[in-house]
Design an enzyme around this catalytic site. Structure first.
Site, PDB file in Angstrom:
ATOM      1  N   HIS A 243       0.852  -1.199   0.000  1.00 30.94           N
ATOM      2  CA  HIS A 243       0.000   0.000   0.000  1.00 30.94           C
ATOM      3  C   HIS A 243       0.884   1.243   0.000  1.00 30.94           C
ATOM      4  O   HIS A 243       1.892   1.303   0.708  1.00 30.94           O
ATOM      5  CB  HIS A 243      -0.881  -0.007   1.252  1.00 30.94           C
ATOM      6  CG  HIS A 243      -1.674   1.245   1.450  1.00 30.94           C
ATOM      7  ND1 HIS A 243      -1.373   2.186   2.412  1.00 30.94           N
ATOM      8  CD2 HIS A 243      -2.768   1.716   0.792  1.00 30.94           C
ATOM      9  CE1 HIS A 243      -2.257   3.178   2.355  1.00 30.94           C
ATOM     10  NE2 HIS A 243      -3.101   2.920   1.386  1.00 30.94           N
ATOM     11  N   ASN A 244       0.530   2.225  -0.837  1.00 28.35           N
ATOM     12  CA  ASN A 244       1.314   3.465  -0.913  1.00 28.35           C
ATOM     13  C   ASN A 244       2.810   3.164  -0.995  1.00 28.35           C
ATOM     14  O   ASN A 244       3.618   3.651  -0.188  1.00 28.35           O
ATOM     15  CB  ASN A 244       1.023   4.371   0.287  1.00 28.35           C
ATOM     16  CG  ASN A 244      -0.346   5.026   0.207  1.00 28.35           C
ATOM     17  OD1 ASN A 244      -1.083   4.823  -0.759  1.00 28.35           O
ATOM     18  ND2 ASN A 244      -0.700   5.805   1.204  1.00 28.35           N
TER      19      ASN A 244
ATOM     20  N   GLU B  12       1.527  -0.067  -5.486  1.00 28.01           N
ATOM     21  CA  GLU B  12       0.558   1.027  -5.655  1.00 28.01           C
ATOM     22  C   GLU B  12       1.271   2.288  -6.122  1.00 28.01           C
ATOM     23  O   GLU B  12       2.347   2.638  -5.623  1.00 28.01           O
ATOM     24  CB  GLU B  12      -0.187   1.303  -4.356  1.00 28.01           C
ATOM     25  CG  GLU B  12      -1.315   2.303  -4.559  1.00 28.01           C
ATOM     26  CD  GLU B  12      -2.205   2.459  -3.335  1.00 28.01           C
ATOM     27  OE1 GLU B  12      -3.360   2.862  -3.497  1.00 28.01           O
ATOM     28  OE2 GLU B  12      -1.730   2.188  -2.210  1.00 28.01           O
TER      29      GLU B  12
ATOM     30  N   ASP C 186       0.233   6.297  -6.792  1.00 26.63           N
ATOM     31  CA  ASP C 186      -0.732   7.399  -6.739  1.00 26.63           C
ATOM     32  C   ASP C 186      -0.305   8.477  -7.723  1.00 26.63           C
ATOM     33  O   ASP C 186       0.749   9.109  -7.539  1.00 26.63           O
ATOM     34  CB  ASP C 186      -0.789   7.997  -5.334  1.00 26.63           C
ATOM     35  CG  ASP C 186      -1.567   7.124  -4.376  1.00 26.63           C
ATOM     36  OD1 ASP C 186      -1.835   5.971  -4.741  1.00 26.63           O
ATOM     37  OD2 ASP C 186      -1.896   7.598  -3.271  1.00 26.63           O
TER      38      ASP C 186
ATOM     39  N   HIS D 147       1.341  11.338  -2.092  1.00 28.69           N
ATOM     40  CA  HIS D 147       0.095  11.149  -1.362  1.00 28.69           C
ATOM     41  C   HIS D 147      -0.683  12.455  -1.438  1.00 28.69           C
ATOM     42  O   HIS D 147      -0.400  13.399  -0.705  1.00 28.69           O
ATOM     43  CB  HIS D 147       0.395  10.772   0.086  1.00 28.69           C
ATOM     44  CG  HIS D 147      -0.775  10.154   0.782  1.00 28.69           C
ATOM     45  ND1 HIS D 147      -0.860  10.069   2.150  1.00 28.69           N
ATOM     46  CD2 HIS D 147      -1.907   9.575   0.311  1.00 28.69           C
ATOM     47  CE1 HIS D 147      -1.984   9.464   2.481  1.00 28.69           C
ATOM     48  NE2 HIS D 147      -2.627   9.161   1.377  1.00 28.69           N
TER      49      HIS D 147
ATOM     50  N   GLU E  60      -3.630   4.481  -8.586  1.00 30.04           N
ATOM     51  CA  GLU E  60      -4.609   5.369  -7.962  1.00 30.04           C
ATOM     52  C   GLU E  60      -4.551   6.642  -8.804  1.00 30.04           C
ATOM     53  O   GLU E  60      -3.714   7.520  -8.599  1.00 30.04           O
ATOM     54  CB  GLU E  60      -4.215   5.627  -6.506  1.00 30.04           C
ATOM     55  CG  GLU E  60      -5.216   6.438  -5.725  1.00 30.04           C
ATOM     56  CD  GLU E  60      -6.444   5.642  -5.325  1.00 30.04           C
ATOM     57  OE1 GLU E  60      -7.502   6.264  -5.101  1.00 30.04           O
ATOM     58  OE2 GLU E  60      -6.350   4.405  -5.241  1.00 30.04           O
TER      59      GLU E  60
END
Length: 633
Positions: free
Chosen positions: A181-182, A211, A213, A226, A260
């Site tokens: 995640h992230n 991931e 973003d 983020h 994302e």
């Protein structure tokens, strides 16, 4: 027999002196030379312990060097473990060597190696016996026995599980997939840095789902960070270059890029251009075989391929029909329903969002399986060039299990926040298992985990969730469970789920396992430790160690047992304790050994741990900690 024992003593002493004597040409050596000599003797050691033993030796004479006899004493302290010698002598009539027949007996009785034990014994002698004369006689000296017992070949982790051994020809949804995640973050979720090292580190650990973003950046170059926080930014282009370089460094099985995507259609086209130009043939851009997809391909069929996971306009079949056409500048629209409950956790990227106590109470009283109150329809624009790079991993909004069963295609996957997913596990376990047997399901941390903390992944593996995404940068029990689970199957990042989590007719529920229980009796004898990390609070290189043995699995299997405390001994604590467990669902269980220093009656200091799948545990009699190299033997 007396002559034979004298001969063995002579050749053993000669072997030892031949290795070390040149270092003592000047009579004495210092600490650095002592450690180099231990390395030359192929001894695994902890620097802090060597320093401590060396200091005790030289302090007696108030000098900073040791002679050859001092070195021999240090060597014996660090290497000649009492418990090893007891075991060796139990099978060696003359207490000096093990003949091949005696080694075979040891392997059968203590290591439970009944197949090809004669060949195995010869391999051990040839590999670990340091004294040539003993090796030629097909015998094993105590020095060779020590080296064997301290090696990976005596690890409690099954040897055949260190390579890919599972069937890799099932559909992707039949596997647990190591997921991050992230991935770009290496600290917290609010002000910490974004760094390419996050991707390098995850890939080198065998992570298969990363991931990214993506946000609009300056000069028409998308950036990764983020969003709506003070975390730093890195270019999307540089992220893809790093992935291209490290994607298959630890595993040859497919990497999935979970986008994302917050970019404008114009910068989405730049993203598509970077993906195609940098990744080249590694990027999956069309179906394998038939363009009509009725089942996901297997990890085997997707070896050395990188897949894009993102929202997609239309179907795979429509994408295939557009192949060869110029889609530059074209966009499509996706309409999604938004809901008003915090359980839905639609925005995992909003770590500061808080809900009032009253709204929490209302949502907690609402049955988790019912649809949420609709707020509005959200329109999302997708560049066709990016959309067409999504083949088998189309992100689809989760509505309900019933909706997915009626409408979802096999290549469409869902992301569900941990809070909502946890309620499904507790109240709709059967339906959750049915869902994950058909569709890839990703679980992500709730947005309020601003410090990048993690949830317990086990509860979601228990219902077959494939992508249980964790913050890899945050150490702790949760990442230790993740790392331990994915040691299995050669650390390739894909683990075949048990049959009851793949079968679409399964009625398995982790809270009521019923007929799926296959009880396994487990007995563990904890004998000793060696070179444990000393306590940070100790100035004398000591600790008061204890061992926690923990089982993680379905709720009925969750248990912890604790050993006694050994006072003031981090070098060679001895327990000689036996622990017994009954595990109902061994296919899902992990076992964790945690070493702690008891610093008070209410607090312990963490010293080290080792976690592995229960079914990867070798059937061996002897369990020993050697925390200088952090493995169990």
């Amino acid at each position: 027999m007396t002559w034979g024992r004298c001969f063995l003593n002579v050749i053993s002493c000669t072997w030892f002196l031949n290795i070390i004597q040149d270092e003592f040409m000047n009579g004495k050596i210092d600490l650095d030379s002592t450690m180099k000599l231990l390395e030359k003797l192929h001894v695994t050691f902890d620097v802090a312990h060597v320093k401590h033993v060396f200091k005790k030796t030289v302090d007696k004479r108030k000098v900073h060097t040791i002679n050859i006899e001092d070195f021999r004493a240090i060597y014996r302290t660090m290497v000649h473990r009492t418990e090893f010698h007891e075991l060796f002598c139990a099978y060696s009539p003359n207490r000096k060597i093990l003949a091949d027949t005696e080694l075979i007996e040891f392997l059968k009785k203590e290591q439970f190696q009944t197949e090809d034990s004669e060949i195995r014994a010869l391999e051990i002698i040839l590999k670990y016996e340091p004294v040539e004369e003993v090796r030629k006689r097909r015998q094993l000296s105590f020095e060779g026995f020590i080296r064997y017992m301290s090696s990976e070949d005596s690890s409690i982790f099954k040897k055949d599980h260190r390579t890919v051994y599972q069937d890799m020809n099932h559909p992707l949804c039949d596997y647990f997939i190591s997921s991050s995640h992230n991935t770009y973050l290496i600290s917290d979720q609010l002000i910490g840095p974004s760094d390419l090292f996050g991707y390098i580190s995850a890939l080198l650990k065998g992570c298969r789902c990363l991931e990214i973003d993506c946000w609009d950046g300056s000069n028409n170059e998308p950036v990764v960070y983020h969003g709506h926080t003070l975390t730093s930014k890195i270019s999307f282009c540089s992220v893809i270059h790093v992935i291209d370089k490290y994607a298959f460094a630890a595993s040859e099985y497919p990497v999935i890029l979970s986008l994302e995507n917050h970019c404008s259609p114009k910068q989405q086209e730049i993203m598509a251009e970077h993906l195609e130009n940098i990744l080249g043939d590694k990027l999956l851009t069309s179906t394998i075989g038939d363009s009509v997809v009725t089942q996901l391909p297997s990890p085997e069929a997707l070896k050395f391929k990188i897949l894009v996971k993102n929202k997609k306009v239309g179907t795979i079949e429509e994408t295939m029909l557009r192949k060869g056409q110029d889609s530059h500048g074209e966009t499509g629209e996706i309409f999604e329903e938004e809901y008003t409950s915090e359980e839905d956790e639609t925005d995992e990227k909003a770590p500061l969002q808080q809900k009032s106590d009253s709204s929490k109470r209302k949502s907690e009283n609402r049955p988790s399986s019912l649809p949420r109150k609709k707020a509005k329809m959200k329109k999302i624009k997708i560049a066709i060039e990016l959309s067409d790079l999504v083949i088998y991993t189309k992100s689809e909004k989760f509505v309900s299990f019933e909706h997915s069963l009626a409408n979802q295609k096999c290549y469409e996957n869902n992301s569900i926040g941990e809070v909502k997913a946890r309620k499904f596990v507790k109240h709709s376990g059967n339906e959750f298992v049915s869902h994950t047997s058909r569709f890839i399901t990703r679980i992500y941390p709730k947005g309020t985990r601003a410090n990048s903390s993690n949830y317990n992944p086990q509860e979601f593996w228990n219902v077959g969730c494939q992508m249980v995404a964790l913050n890899f940068q945050t150490p702790g029990v949760q990442m230790e469970l993740q790392n331990g689970k994915f040691l299995d199957n050669g650390g390739c990042g894909y683990i075949l789920k048990p049959e009851f989590l793949r079968n679409r007719s399964s009625t398995f529920n982790p809270y009521n396992v019923g007929r799926y229980s296959k009880p396994m009796s487990l007995s563990i004898r904890l004998i000793s430790g060696h070179q444990l990390p000393p306590s940070n609070l100790s100035k004398t290189n000591k600790a008061d160690p204890l061992v926690q043995i923990e089982i993680y699995g379905v709720p009925d299997d969750q248990v912890k047992r604790k050993s006694s405390v050994i006072k003031s001994n981090a070098l060679s604590p001895r327990w000689d304790e036996t622990f017994s467990f009954t595990v109902q669902v061994p296919e899902l269980a992990l076992i964790r050994f945690c070493v702690e220093d008891e610093i008070s009656l209410v607090a312990n200091e963490f010293l080290g741990q080792y976690t592995l799948p229960l079914l990867s545990l070798s059937k061996v009699f002897l369990l020993l900690y050697q925390c200088s190299s952090w493995r169990l033997m």
